[in-house]
Design a protein around this motif. Sequence first.
Motif, PDB file in Angstrom:
ATOM      1  N   UNK A  81      59.702  43.384  59.235  1.00 14.62           N
ATOM      2  CA  UNK A  81      61.585  42.921  60.001  1.00 14.62           C
ATOM      3  C   UNK A  81      61.784  42.639  61.009  1.00 14.62           C
ATOM      4  N   UNK A  82      60.235  43.502  61.790  1.00 13.01           N
ATOM      5  CA  UNK A  82      60.212  43.379  63.107  1.00 13.01           C
ATOM      6  C   UNK A  82      59.953  41.702  63.997  1.00 13.01           C
TER       7      UNK A  82
ATOM      8  N   UNK B 191      60.367  41.648  68.707  1.00 10.86           N
ATOM      9  CA  UNK B 191      59.506  42.163  69.673  1.00 10.86           C
ATOM     10  C   UNK B 191      59.490  42.454  70.688  1.00 10.86           C
ATOM     11  N   UNK B 192      60.039  42.081  71.494  1.00 10.07           N
ATOM     12  CA  UNK B 192      60.261  42.445  72.842  1.00 10.07           C
ATOM     13  C   UNK B 192      60.953  44.023  72.824  1.00 10.07           C
TER      14      UNK B 192
ATOM     15  N   UNK C 116      60.732  49.419  73.498  1.00 11.40           N
ATOM     16  CA  UNK C 116      60.690  51.187  72.981  1.00 11.40           C
ATOM     17  C   UNK C 116      59.281  51.928  73.140  1.00 11.40           C
ATOM     18  N   UNK C 117      58.467  51.009  72.874  1.00  7.52           N
ATOM     19  CA  UNK C 117      57.076  51.515  72.675  1.00  7.52           C
ATOM     20  C   UNK C 117      56.585  52.088  74.034  1.00  7.52           C
ATOM     21  N   UNK C 118      56.432  51.062  74.722  1.00  6.88           N
ATOM     22  CA  UNK C 118      56.426  51.559  76.209  1.00  6.88           C
ATOM     23  C   UNK C 118      57.431  52.276  77.151  1.00  6.88           C
ATOM     24  N   UNK C 119      58.254  53.110  76.288  1.00 10.20           N
ATOM     25  CA  UNK C 119      58.664  54.401  77.031  1.00 10.20           C
ATOM     26  C   UNK C 119      58.245  55.534  76.147  1.00 10.20           C
TER      27      UNK C 119
END
Length: 609
Positions: free
Chosen positions: A227-228, A234-235, A240-243
């Motif tokens: 889905x991503x 992707x960005x 969100x993952x970095x956060x």
Amino acid sequence: MMRGGPAHGLTREAEKAQNVGETLRRLLAYLRPHWLPLLFAGVMVLFNSLAQLVGPWLTGIAVDQFIVQGDRAGLIRTMWLLLGAYVVAMLTRGGQFLATITVGQRVLYTMREELFTHFQALSLRFFDAREAGDLMSRVTNDTDAINRTLNMGLAQFVGNIVFLFGVLVSMSVLNWRLALISMSVLPLMFLSTILFSRRARKAAREAQKKLGEVSAELEENISGVRVVQAFGREQETLHEFRRVNARSRDANVQTQTVTAAFAPTLDIFSTVGIALVLIVGGIMAIQEAVTVGLIITFLSYVRRFFQPVRAIGVLYAQVQTAIASAERIFKLLDEIPEIADAPDALVLDEVAGRVVFDGVTFGYEADAPVLREVSFAAEPGQMIAIVGPTGAGKTTMVNLLMRFYDVEAGRILVDGHDVRDVAVDSLRRQVGMVLQDTFLFADTVLENIRYGRLDATDEEVIAAAEAAGAHDFISRMPDGYATQLGERGASLSQGQRQLLSIARAILANPRLLILDEATSSVDTRTERLIQAALARLMAGRTSIVIAHRLSTIQDADQVLVLCQGRIIERGTHAALLAAEGFYYRLYRSQFGTEGEAVACAESGEALAP
């Protein structure tokens, strides 16, 4: 997939942390079965401590009796004894670590098995309100934190306590005045340990929580990578993952900062203690109140005295991480399964297949019923079709029949037995499910089909695949039935996954069959193949079919039309068409020419054609 809010009265995530003493008591209970290796470790600790205590004593003797006297032979003998003591210390330290590592791994195994077993008993409502990644983090990261403490901390903690006691006795015997002076800084060291440990436990609890959030984010994005990529997010996903990852990093930095600041603080106090002994002992030696050898021995003991004190303090701070992890684990283990067998639960043998819904009312959230006083009966061998707009409660009905949830009012009967009075395992063995979203395991085709009945032979698995119409495409696969499938069977088409699911159900040979929109995501040709397989599967079985494509239910013995959790129409396909109600309009929207949206008569909710 979240259907509603948290479980009523079951969720305890927001509660205060458990009592530390109770948490430690429960942790120690895991050590009880391993008393023999722990006893061996204790013996090794005792000999290790004695060997370390002998070293300074031999050094003092060497100075006073042999070096001062010029006795070379006596000095050599003493050095051999000193070497032997160090060899014993090395061997016994290795033995105690081997024993504690073995115990730690066994405790880790037991904890993870208990958690996994407990997960199998918890109801779907529990999983509806939680992220899979966080649960995975508790099984992996939190248990590993406890294991590290057991492996590295248990032997050191016990060894340091024993050695500390031995050093205190030795110093007191040598010179009690110097012993009191060296211990004058202990109150400050213990106070620092208490203050730092409180901060460390709080920081460790937050760090483990943030680590769980990282696992949850990672699991969700790996599962949804298609889905991503399909939406080009992707960005945004990376941002969100970095956060989330940054929050985990900051929490761990805070934990490590508290721990790192603790050791130098203890070093300051220990240095002060050594300086006091050196000053007072030096004055006493000048006054010839003590010998030089005694001062050397005593300074060696003092240095060794503060080493275990410092180590115990650092280990105590590290134990806070294990306690924080244990609290998270025990919160899970304390979750009470919502669905549980009654003490006198009836074990169902083979059933005839009569299913009755008698005034069933149910909601995933309080005061928000999904089903309202639903009643119908399915006789053995009948096919009952359920249709209605999205959110009408169709899937909820089969979830209640499988007893994934319990009804709030009314009852569900199977062969006259209330499902709440029946052993859950025996009830679910009577039911086969073919869902729209087929779940396949990362295993061979053979084992995925055999999941329907684990004791089935290879020949029975192949016969089930042939009956389901799956044998031909399986035979064309690279390794046939031995072909290894990827996670969730991603390399197969939707239709192929459905045929394997039908083969699995055929192999299970259930008396009750649930089909939840089993053909809604396939093309017309594949639908015909699946329909032929389903016809063979349903023969002689009570079937409950949830369908959007009305072409699949024209032969149903009874069609139930749901609207806002109520049955607003019921009857055969022909009778409902003749009545020209909601079902009639729905049928025309799918097979007629006007293609208008159909409104649910009771709510005005529209169902697109």
